[in-house]
Design a protein around this motif. Structure first.
Motif, short mmCIF file in Angstrom:
data_model
loop_
_atom_site.label_atom_id
_atom_site.label_comp_id
_atom_site.label_asym_id
_atom_site.label_seq_id
_atom_site.Cartn_x
_atom_site.Cartn_y
_atom_site.Cartn_z
N ALA A 1 -1.03 6.96 -13.12
CA ALA A 1 -0.45 6.09 -12.08
C ALA A 1 -1.39 5.87 -10.90
N PHE A 2 -1.95 6.94 -10.34
CA PHE A 2 -2.82 6.80 -9.17
C PHE A 2 -4.08 6.01 -9.46
N GLY A 3 -4.44 5.90 -10.75
CA GLY A 3 -5.67 5.22 -11.11
C GLY A 3 -5.52 3.73 -11.33
N ALA A 4 -4.34 3.19 -11.09
CA ALA A 4 -4.11 1.77 -11.36
C ALA A 4 -5.09 0.86 -10.62
N LEU A 5 -5.43 1.21 -9.39
CA LEU A 5 -6.34 0.39 -8.59
C LEU A 5 -7.70 1.07 -8.40
N ILE B 1 0.84 -1.20 0.00
CA ILE B 1 0.00 0.00 0.00
C ILE B 1 0.88 1.25 0.00
N ALA B 2 1.90 1.24 0.84
CA ALA B 2 2.82 2.38 0.87
C ALA B 2 3.55 2.53 -0.46
N VAL B 3 3.96 1.42 -1.03
CA VAL B 3 4.67 1.44 -2.32
C VAL B 3 3.78 2.05 -3.41
N TYR B 4 2.50 1.72 -3.38
CA TYR B 4 1.56 2.25 -4.38
C TYR B 4 1.57 3.77 -4.38
N TRP B 5 1.45 4.37 -3.19
CA TRP B 5 1.36 5.83 -3.13
C TRP B 5 2.71 6.50 -3.34
N ILE B 6 3.77 5.84 -2.91
CA ILE B 6 5.11 6.41 -3.13
C ILE B 6 5.46 6.39 -4.61
N TYR B 7 5.28 5.22 -5.25
CA TYR B 7 5.65 5.11 -6.67
C TYR B 7 4.71 5.93 -7.54
N GLY B 8 3.41 5.87 -7.23
CA GLY B 8 2.47 6.70 -7.97
C GLY B 8 2.75 8.18 -7.76
N GLY B 9 3.16 8.55 -6.55
CA GLY B 9 3.49 9.93 -6.25
C GLY B 9 4.68 10.43 -7.04
N LEU B 10 5.66 9.55 -7.26
CA LEU B 10 6.82 9.94 -8.06
C LEU B 10 6.40 10.30 -9.48
N PHE C 1 6.52 -5.61 -5.68
CA PHE C 1 6.90 -5.59 -7.10
C PHE C 1 5.66 -5.60 -7.99
N ALA C 2 4.67 -6.44 -7.65
CA ALA C 2 3.43 -6.49 -8.43
C ALA C 2 2.73 -5.14 -8.42
N THR C 3 2.78 -4.45 -7.29
CA THR C 3 2.16 -3.13 -7.17
C THR C 3 2.87 -2.12 -8.07
N ILE C 4 4.20 -2.13 -8.03
CA ILE C 4 4.97 -1.21 -8.88
C ILE C 4 4.67 -1.48 -10.36
N THR D 1 1.95 -2.78 -11.69
CA THR D 1 0.59 -2.34 -12.00
C THR D 1 0.52 -0.83 -12.15
N VAL D 2 1.16 -0.10 -11.24
CA VAL D 2 1.18 1.35 -11.33
C VAL D 2 1.86 1.79 -12.62
N ASP D 3 2.96 1.14 -12.96
CA ASP D 3 3.70 1.51 -14.16
C ASP D 3 2.87 1.27 -15.42
N ASP D 4 2.09 0.20 -15.43
CA ASP D 4 1.26 -0.11 -16.60
C ASP D 4 0.20 0.95 -16.85
N HIS D 5 -0.16 1.70 -15.81
CA HIS D 5 -1.19 2.72 -15.93
C HIS D 5 -0.62 4.14 -15.93
N CYS D 6 0.69 4.29 -15.99
CA CYS D 6 1.29 5.60 -15.78
C CYS D 6 1.04 6.57 -16.94
N GLY D 7 0.74 6.03 -18.13
CA GLY D 7 0.46 6.89 -19.27
C GLY D 7 1.67 7.52 -19.91
N LEU D 8 2.86 7.06 -19.54
CA LEU D 8 4.10 7.60 -20.10
C LEU D 8 4.94 6.48 -20.71
N TRP D 9 5.60 6.79 -21.82
CA TRP D 9 6.53 5.85 -22.43
C TRP D 9 7.93 6.45 -22.28
N LEU D 10 8.53 6.19 -21.12
CA LEU D 10 9.80 6.81 -20.79
C LEU D 10 10.97 5.98 -21.33
#
Length: 258
Positions: free
Chosen positions: A140-144, A20-29, A179-182, A184-193
């Motif tokens: 990113a925040f919308g992944a879940l 849960i913490a990873v979700y908000w930290i990684y999405g926050g980045l 790792f699964a959370t990261i 999932t967030v990455d798949d929804h980030c909307g960026l191709w970095l």
């Protein structure tokens, strides 16, 4: 001893709350990044239109509700599988790696078939799964951002099955679920970095999942969060080309007529 044990935090508690913490930290980045228009999968105009349909506040509240259910189920699962009188011995690293691979396959299998059925069944799509697809332009925040029942069936039950079938320890689960959370967030980030390791290592990535979120693509690319095996085996795989938009950024375009 791992660092959280020094603070009296058990592996079970870490396994519950670390993802849960990873979700908000990684999405926050991702949220704190500059506009990066040259790497967007959708134009800024499309993203602004998205916010008028589903506010950020609605998305955050929806995710928090799902994570509350997720935490409750995780605590129950860990308490039911715990053996208080038995000292848990961590398996060799190679064994843990094998458990993680099994867990990935179990999660992918469960999520593919549940996810696909939620599209096939018109009632389930209209009343449950369509909530997630209100985010035509993922971020990113919308992944879940799901209906609570979908979050329970798709993510929470899928995670519990992955843990139980793989036989991993609570400590191993901390790293697997984080790792699964990261991912999932990455798949929804909307960026191709450029250089994003998830884009290099996984065919199921941001662009792959973006095809599914496009209005014409909801019959394809159901696989998540790791591989696209079931899409390829069962004929729901939609290959795509990644093309630069004239106004900047990228667009994932299906290569077959839909």
């Amino acid at each position: 001893m791992v660092f959280w044990e020094a603070y009296g935090i058990s592996d079970e508690v870490m396994g519950t709350f670390a993802p849960i913490a990873v979700y908000w930290i990684y999405g926050g980045l991702y949220h704190m990044l500059p506009t990066l228009d040259q790497y967007r999968m959708h134009s800024r105009k499309e993203s602004e239109q998205q916010k008028t349909q589903v506010s950020m506040g609605t998305v955050v509240k929806g995710v928090l509700v799902q994570q509350a259910f997720q935490a409750a189920v995780a605590l129950v699962m860990f308490s039911l599988t715990a053996q208080p009188d038995v000292k848990v011995v961590q398996q060799p690293l190679l064994v843990q790696l094998g458990q993680v691979i099994v867990a990935m396959f179990v999660m992918d299998t469960w999520q593919y078939f549940v996810h696909r059925y939620m599209h096939i069944n018109k009632f389930l799509y209209k009343h449950i799964h369509s909530q997630h697809h209100r985010l035509v332009v993922p971020y990113a925040f919308g992944a879940l951002f799901n209906h609570p029942l979908e979050g329970l069936l798709l993510d929470t039950v899928g995670g519990a099955l992955s843990f139980l079938v793989s036989g991993m320890s609570p400590r191993t689960s901390i790293f697997f679920f984080s790792f699964a959370t990261i991912k999932t967030v990455d798949d929804h980030c909307g960026l191709w970095l450029p250089g994003n390791p998830f884009h290099l290592l996984f065919q199921n990535n941001t662009a792959y999942h973006d095809i599914h979120h496009q209005l014409h693509g909801t019959k394809y690319n159901f696989s998540q969060p790791f591989f696209n095996i079931w899409d390829k085996v069962l004929g729901t795989h939609m290959p795509f080309s990644l093309e630069k938009r004239p106004d900047g950024g990228y667009e994932a375009r299906p290569v077959k007529n839909i």
